[in-house]
Design a protein around this motif. Structure first.
Motif, PDB file in Angstrom:
ATOM      1  N   GLU A   1      20.764   4.821  14.110  1.00 17.55           N
ATOM      2  CA  GLU A   1      20.020   3.517  13.859  1.00 17.55           C
ATOM      3  C   GLU A   1      20.683   2.661  14.759  1.00 17.55           C
ATOM      4  N   PHE A   2      22.063   2.475  14.931  1.00 17.10           N
ATOM      5  CA  PHE A   2      22.871   1.604  16.088  1.00 17.10           C
ATOM      6  C   PHE A   2      22.329   1.889  17.382  1.00 17.10           C
ATOM      7  N   LEU A   3      22.070   3.327  17.589  1.00 18.51           N
ATOM      8  CA  LEU A   3      21.663   3.450  18.924  1.00 18.51           C
ATOM      9  C   LEU A   3      20.207   2.807  19.143  1.00 18.51           C
ATOM     10  N   ARG A   4      19.374   3.092  18.258  1.00 17.26           N
ATOM     11  CA  ARG A   4      18.032   2.691  18.337  1.00 17.26           C
ATOM     12  C   ARG A   4      17.741   1.222  18.516  1.00 17.26           C
ATOM     13  N   ARG A   5      18.512   0.773  17.677  1.00 17.36           N
ATOM     14  CA  ARG A   5      18.443  -0.873  17.849  1.00 17.36           C
ATOM     15  C   ARG A   5      18.981  -1.451  18.848  1.00 17.36           C
ATOM     16  N   TYR A   6      20.328  -0.704  19.461  1.00 14.29           N
ATOM     17  CA  TYR A   6      20.764  -1.278  20.741  1.00 14.29           C
ATOM     18  C   TYR A   6      19.672  -1.043  22.085  1.00 14.29           C
ATOM     19  N   LYS A   7      19.147   0.088  22.022  1.00 16.48           N
ATOM     20  CA  LYS A   7      18.046   0.498  23.103  1.00 16.48           C
ATOM     21  C   LYS A   7      17.080  -0.332  22.859  1.00 16.48           C
ATOM     22  N   LEU A   8      16.555  -0.896  21.765  1.00 16.14           N
ATOM     23  CA  LEU A   8      15.358  -1.803  21.742  1.00 16.14           C
ATOM     24  C   LEU A   8      15.768  -2.920  22.272  1.00 16.14           C
ATOM     25  N   ARG A   9      16.860  -3.396  22.122  1.00 10.08           N
ATOM     26  CA  ARG A   9      17.329  -4.736  22.734  1.00 10.08           C
ATOM     27  C   ARG A   9      17.802  -4.647  24.089  1.00 10.08           C
ATOM     28  N   ASP A  10      17.516  -3.498  24.805  1.00  5.63           N
ATOM     29  CA  ASP A  10      17.679  -3.618  26.384  1.00  5.63           C
ATOM     30  C   ASP A  10      19.308  -3.418  26.410  1.00  5.63           C
ATOM     31  N   GLY A  11      19.994  -2.884  25.459  1.00  5.55           N
ATOM     32  CA  GLY A  11      21.193  -2.677  25.757  1.00  5.55           C
ATOM     33  C   GLY A  11      21.631  -1.872  26.981  1.00  5.55           C
ATOM     34  N   GLY A  12      22.607  -2.315  27.719  1.00  5.04           N
ATOM     35  CA  GLY A  12      22.685  -1.460  29.109  1.00  5.04           C
ATOM     36  C   GLY A  12      23.962  -0.440  29.201  1.00  5.04           C
ATOM     37  N   ALA A  13      24.951  -0.520  27.998  1.00  9.04           N
ATOM     38  CA  ALA A  13      26.116   0.443  28.292  1.00  9.04           C
ATOM     39  C   ALA A  13      25.708   1.884  27.747  1.00  9.04           C
ATOM     40  N   LEU A  14      26.553   2.822  28.236  1.00 15.38           N
ATOM     41  CA  LEU A  14      26.313   4.078  27.752  1.00 15.38           C
ATOM     42  C   LEU A  14      26.973   4.200  26.317  1.00 15.38           C
TER      43      LEU A  14
END
Length: 448
Positions: free
Chosen positions: A62-75
């Motif tokens: 869920e952390f990953l999903r929310r992070y990607k949804l907000r255009d997070g750029g880190a690996l």
């Protein structure tokens, strides 16, 4: 220096990972609460996030999903205990870069992070090369969310012949963006013509844009096409559009509305098919209020507006831009140039009041003066932005009243020496007559 965020509810693991990564040269931030960790990941620039797959309140997927949804750029690298490998693999399908199986050996963690560094470096180089090809050798880098939004809008607008207004501070790359728009559009096979309206004397600007007939003024020894005709079927960039005198703005508006131009001294209109891009570092709305820019021309230009943010508002782009400029400088010098991690970190800390142009010049200077080819902190004498007054914008704001007061005195003295002759005063000050008129209005001297 690679920045790593560790998100795990185990304090012992956070402490051990923090010590290990610090000793290996990484900059580490740890967080035990996944909600706070997500907020920090979105608020600060990180290169890699190590995230536990099983946590209370918010699990790793869920952390990953929310992070990607907000255009997070880190690996994002997932950390999974025994029995959680299936979840970690599912997370990789959702966009995670890799996963580490607990308990992991120190060498395994370091190897994973080094591989992530290498991948990011390659990805950045590919992005720079792609942007370089698309802009004819100039650097149009969109690592940051702000620039990605601008580039997305530009890509969509490029497919149409509509007029585009580019705004942004000096040095943000407006001409580079204009060339990108031309290359991405249906007119890419035709000419791209650029003119800086502020660099051409007022008396010659009309002839430069629209052309002239033989004998129409002193020195007009032959018929000459203007830039509108030169750019017909292609793209014309009018840079510093705010500097076009009011007397010429009506003719420009007619050319845009009618798709035709009339050369100076000619009675015949000639059809032109031009995709116009206008650029300015000046706020046109303010010029309209001052009466130095026509409102109807503004609305004709402001069909699609692309605002290029200053470099200080998109620090994620600095490393990629520096990489590009270093490669360019090395190519010109015929040698391999490298930059140390400490120097790159220094560049990302600086506020770049001169924007991309200042960064390019700083890299060029460092490359020329470097004896070893390894650019280090000492090769970039940028000052210390953390010192009081170190930010040029702050210093400029503090000095602005004194500068304006001095400017008013100088203008008054020039007018007195010229016995009120404004044209002579403008010559003495080394500015155009229209610039002097603008200054007079701003200082309340217009009626004196």
């Amino acid at each position: 220096m690679t920045r790593v965020l560790v998100v795990d509810d185990d304090p012992g693991l956070r402490q051990s990972l923090g010590l290990l990564l610090n000793e290996s040269g990484f900059e580490v931030v740890t967080e035990g609460d996944p909600e706070r960790g997500l907020a920090q990941a979105l608020a600060e620039p990180f290169d890699v996030i190590l995230c536990d797959i099983k946590m209370p309140k918010l699990d790793g997927r869920e952390f990953l999903r929310r992070y990607k949804l907000r255009d997070g750029g880190a690996l994002v690298v997932m950390m999974s205990a025994h029995g959680n490998e299936e979840l970690a693999i599912d997370a990789m399908r959702d966009g995670a870069y890799d996963y580490l199986h607990k308990p992991f050996r120190p060498a395994e963690v370091i190897l994973t992070l080094r591989k992530a560094e290498e991948r990011e470096g390659l990805r950045r180089e590919v992005a720079v090369l792609r942007a370089t090809l698309e802009t004819g050798g100039a650097a149009l880098v969109a690592e940051s969310a702000a620039m990605r939004q601008v580039l997305d809008l530009a890509t969509r607008a490029a497919a149409h012949a509509t007029t585009i207004l580019l705004t942004g501070e000096s040095g943000t790359g407006k001409e580079v963006m204009a060339r990108f728009l031309h290359r991405q559009g249906p007119r890419s096979a035709e000419r791209f013509v650029a003119v800086n309206c502020a660099a051409i004397p007022e008396a010659l600007l009309e002839s430069e844009l629209f052309g002239h007939r033989h004998g129409s003024f002193t020195g007009a020894n032959e018929d000459r096409r203007g830039l509108f005709e030169e750019a017909s079927r292609g793209t014309l960039l009018l840079d510093e559009i705010a500097e076009i005198p009011v007397t010429l703005q009506a003719k420009l508006l007619r050319a845009l509305e009618e798709g035709a131009v009339r050369r100076v001294g000619d009675s015949e209109e000639r059809p032109v098919d031009v995709r116009l891009i206008a650029a300015t570092a000046q706020p046109l709305e303010e010029r309209i209020r001052e009466g130095s820019f026509r409102e109807d021309l503004f609305y004709r230009l402001n069909v699609v507006r692309l605002h290029l943010p200053p470099l200080r508002e998109r620090p994620e782009d600095i490393a990629a831009l520096a990489t590009h400029f270093i490669a360019q400088a090395g190519g010109r010098q015929g040698r391999s140039l490298q930059i140390t991690p400490a120097a790159m970190h220094r560049l990302t800390e600086w506020h770049w009041p001169g924007n991309v142009r200042e960064l390019r010049n700083a890299v060029e200077r460092a490359a020329v003066l470097s004896a070893t080819g390894s650019l280090d902190v000492a090769d970039f004498p940028l000052g210390d932005p953390r010192q009081p007054g170190g930010t040029s914008a702050t210093a400029a704001a503090r000095l602005k009243p004194q500068v304006e007061a001095l400017e008013r005195v100088v203008i008054e003295q020039a007018l007195q020496r010229a016995s009120g002759n404004r044209r002579a005063a403008a010559r003495a000050l080394g500015v155009s007559l229209r610039t002097l008129f603008y200054k007079l209005q701003r200082h309340g001297l217009g009626e004196e």
